[in-house]
Design a protein around this motif. Structure first.
Motif: not given
Length: 679
Positions: A68-89
């Motif tokens: 969760r990202f706070y105070e994003a309005d007019n300050r920054f935007e997220l680009l794409g997905a939050n990628q992961e390293i080390g995931t297994y299923k």
């Protein structure tokens, strides 16, 4: 509220003295990518034996990590997905699904674009749950501060920012989860350092057997669509056109083969736009599978298709479009043959459309992505188009074809029943996501019993629909299919009383999502059970309180000790204890007759009333939810924050014996309960 650094100091001091489990250690890093674009890297080092869950969720019941990202309005935007390293299923029996998780370490990489170049830092929270082989900890928030300006001084204001969001029900900006549907089951499971593992986008595709299965099933769907009134009569007409309109027999055969190939090609081309969607948003297919609104949309579409197949109306393409395409087919040559194939696809849409809808809906709601969709449509196009090519190669086969007749409509109606049955799977998906209780397991099975029972009656000729021949006799194949449908219906009936129905595993809701999770037999005498105020029937029909004070008051009233069960909705070993230990007759009898059960869910997300929220004296954290309250109570009283955790107390709340955690041995758990009774 105390500032974050004081909270952390207090928490660290408490952990060292009380030996609470805190298996994740977080660190952050900021990489400048230029043009006011930054990469925010979060790394969690995990203690041996512990794991946390991926952001990617298949709705199995575990709690996925969330940023969760706070105070994003007019300050920054997220680009794409939050990628992961080390995931297994890994497949988990309790959730009956593959669960995506991390062990040893977890790395997350989120790109952001600054909209305000004066931003010194970005504030975020990672909400995650840590588990080992015996217990799960309550979902925990980790405050992450990404310093864009390395010299920035960050203090108490971050705590007030987060408090303002929670106290005023303001939604923070949530990072998009990556699409990990193609993650190999054990590809990264044995890795121990982040540098050993590539980004999940670079991990190899799932086992090819999955795509083979999709292709075969869609191939069968194509053959099924071929045997419908809109398509089947076109086979001899089309093949005759190519073989008789050409003096050169070889040329006619070639054109027939090309015609069948173009049918296959047209369906494959229909899947290409979905590859574009996937490149824009890698998580688009996960959104398809988990979005309840899309699942309800597919439910409605399938019901409409089924009603169409039953003969209430026909779904057709606009005549203007069909006429234009048909006119283009007169051009001749390869282009003309392509438009002839396209004309067939459009004209036969009233029969093939519902089947295609089934293919699209089923594949889009799976985790196979655009590749699986292309494979599925290729299988469908192959099943529908290649027979045209084969009959062009071997025209003598046409004499062996059964004549068109009422049996074609029977095939169409049969497909309609299947459409209707599968429609309820999509409604069930939406219901499970919302936990609305609309379509629990018993009702789902009852609906399938009604559908396949009606199908059997139809195949036996006892039901007639609008397009059925009045004097049509029942063929041997129709009779056998009717017997098969009746057998399947009879097979489903015990499911109403808790039978597992392994043949259709994965279609109905799980056993835990039912009116009677342990079968109707356990409810035989529930009408005679007097349930006290504030209680309900829990697992195995044990009277259960979800509030400590109410449960303790009732224990005092009836003169019994109370068993406090610190548990969680997503706690795997809690479910194992309930199913494998509490389900044993000797344990069940003790819990029903000699104890007052108080189950406190530490991951219950329902908010406390504003006036009941408080700051924990133990951890310094704001207690906002019911789950927070019971977790804080467990920590304050027992200096433990793992589940399952059991304590036996007297009517005044005093511990009678030493509490225990996960105890899968039935005899050992029985002895512990008996020791509490003896005290």
């Amino acid at each position: 509220m105390k500032n974050v650094w004081l909270v952390l100091l207090v928490s660290v001091g408490f952990l060292s003295s009380a030996q609470l489990s805190d298996p994740a250690s977080w660190s952050v890093e900021v990489n400048d990518l230029g043009d006011n674009t930054y990469e925010l890297v979060s790394t969690a080092q995990l203690d041996a034996g512990w794991h946390i869950y991926s952001q990617f969720s298949v709705g199995a019941g575990n709690i996925p990590t969330e940023f969760r990202f706070y105070e994003a309005d007019n300050r920054f935007e997220l680009l794409g997905a939050n990628q992961e390293i080390g995931t297994y299923k890994e497949y988990t029996e309790v959730f009956e699904a593959d669960v995506y998780q991390f062990k040893d370490f977890a790395v997350f990489k989120q790109k952001v674009q600054l909209l305000d170049t004066s931003v010194d830092y970005i504030l975020a929270e990672a909400i995650y749950q840590a588990c080992d082989d015996e217990r799960c900890l309550p979902p925990s928030p980790e405050v992450l501060i990404f310093k864009i300006n390395p010299e920035a001084v960050v203090g108490a204001e971050v705590a007030s920012i987060i408090d303002n969001y929670y106290d005023n029900d303001i939604e923070p900006l949530v990072a998009q989860a990556p699409d990990l549907s193609n993650l190999k089951e054990v590809e990264t499971k044995e890795k121990t350092t982040p540098t050993d593992v590539a980004l999940s986008d670079d991990i190899e595709k799932d086992n090819e057997n999955d795509l083979t299965t999709i292709f075969i099933l869609c191939l069968l769907a194509g053959f099924g669509a071929l045997l419908t009134p809109c398509v089947y009569p076109m086979i001899p007409m089309t093949v005759s056109f190519f073989t008789k309109q050409n003096e050169n027999n070889t040329k006619g055969k070639f054109q027939g083969i090309l015609y069948g190939f173009f049918i296959l090609l047209i369906y494959v081309l229909c899947s290409l736009p979905f590859h574009l969607f996937e490149s824009i948003s890698p998580d688009v297919f996960n959104e398809f599978s988990t979005n309840p609104y899309l699942n309800i949309f597919f439910f409605v579409i399938f019901v409409v298709f089924a009603i169409s197949f039953f003969g209430a109306f026909e779904i057709t393409m606009p005549n203007s479009l069909i006429n234009k395409v048909d006119k283009a087919s007169s051009v001749g040559g390869v282009i003309g043959i392509f438009f002839m194939a396209l004309t067939l696809v459009l004209v036969s849409f009233s029969c093939t459309g519902p089947v295609i809808g089934s293919v699209l809906g089923s594949v889009l709601s799976s985790d196979g992505g655009a590749t699986a969709l292309s494979v599925g449509l290729a299988g469908f196009g192959f099943g529908l188009g290649i027979p045209f090519a084969l009959f062009a190669l071997f025209p003598s086969w046409l004499t062996a074809l059964p004549k068109s007749g009422g049996w074609l409509n029977t095939v169409k109606v049969f497909l309609g029943f299947l459409e209707l049955a599968f429609a309820f799977k999509f409604l069930s998906n939406a219901d499970l996501v919302w936990q609305a209780g609309w379509l629990q397991r018993e009702l789902f099975i009852a609906i399938w019993i009604a559908i396949f029972g009606a199908l059997a009656i139809y195949l036996f000729g006892k039901i007639r629909l609008p397009h059925d021949d009045k004097d049509q006799s029942i063929s041997v194949s129709r009779l056998l299919l009717g017997i098969l449908s009746l057998c399947f219906t009879l097979y489903l009936i015990p499911g109403l009383w808790g039978a597992p129905l392994k043949l259709i595993s994965g279609f109905p809701p799980p056993m835990t999502y039912s009116e009677s999770p342990y079968g109707f037999s356990s409810n035989a005498n529930t009408a005679q059970i007097e349930i006290p105020d504030g209680a309900h029937l829990g697992v195995h029909d044990i009277i259960t309180f979800d509030d400590y004070e109410q449960g303790l008051a009732y224990a005092n009233e009836v003169g019994k000790p109370a068993l406090i069960d610190f548990t969680g909705w997503a706690c795997v070993n809690c479910r194992k204890m309930e199913e494998r230990v509490w389900g044993e007759p000797v344990i069940k009898d003790l819990l029903k007759n000699d104890f007052v059960l108080i189950s406190l869910y530490v991951d219950e997300r329902a908010d406390l009333e504003k006036e009941d929220q408080y700051v924990s004296e133990t951890t310094g954290k704001k207690i906002r939810t019911i789950g927070n309250k019971w977790s804080d109570f467990q920590i304050e009283r027992y200096q433990v924050n793992a589940q399952p955790f059991y304590a036996i107390v007297d009517q005044n709340g005093n511990d009678l014996v030493e509490p225990v955690g996960y105890t899968p041995d039935v005899e050992e758990y029985e002895n512990w309960l008996e020791s509490g009774l003896n005290k």
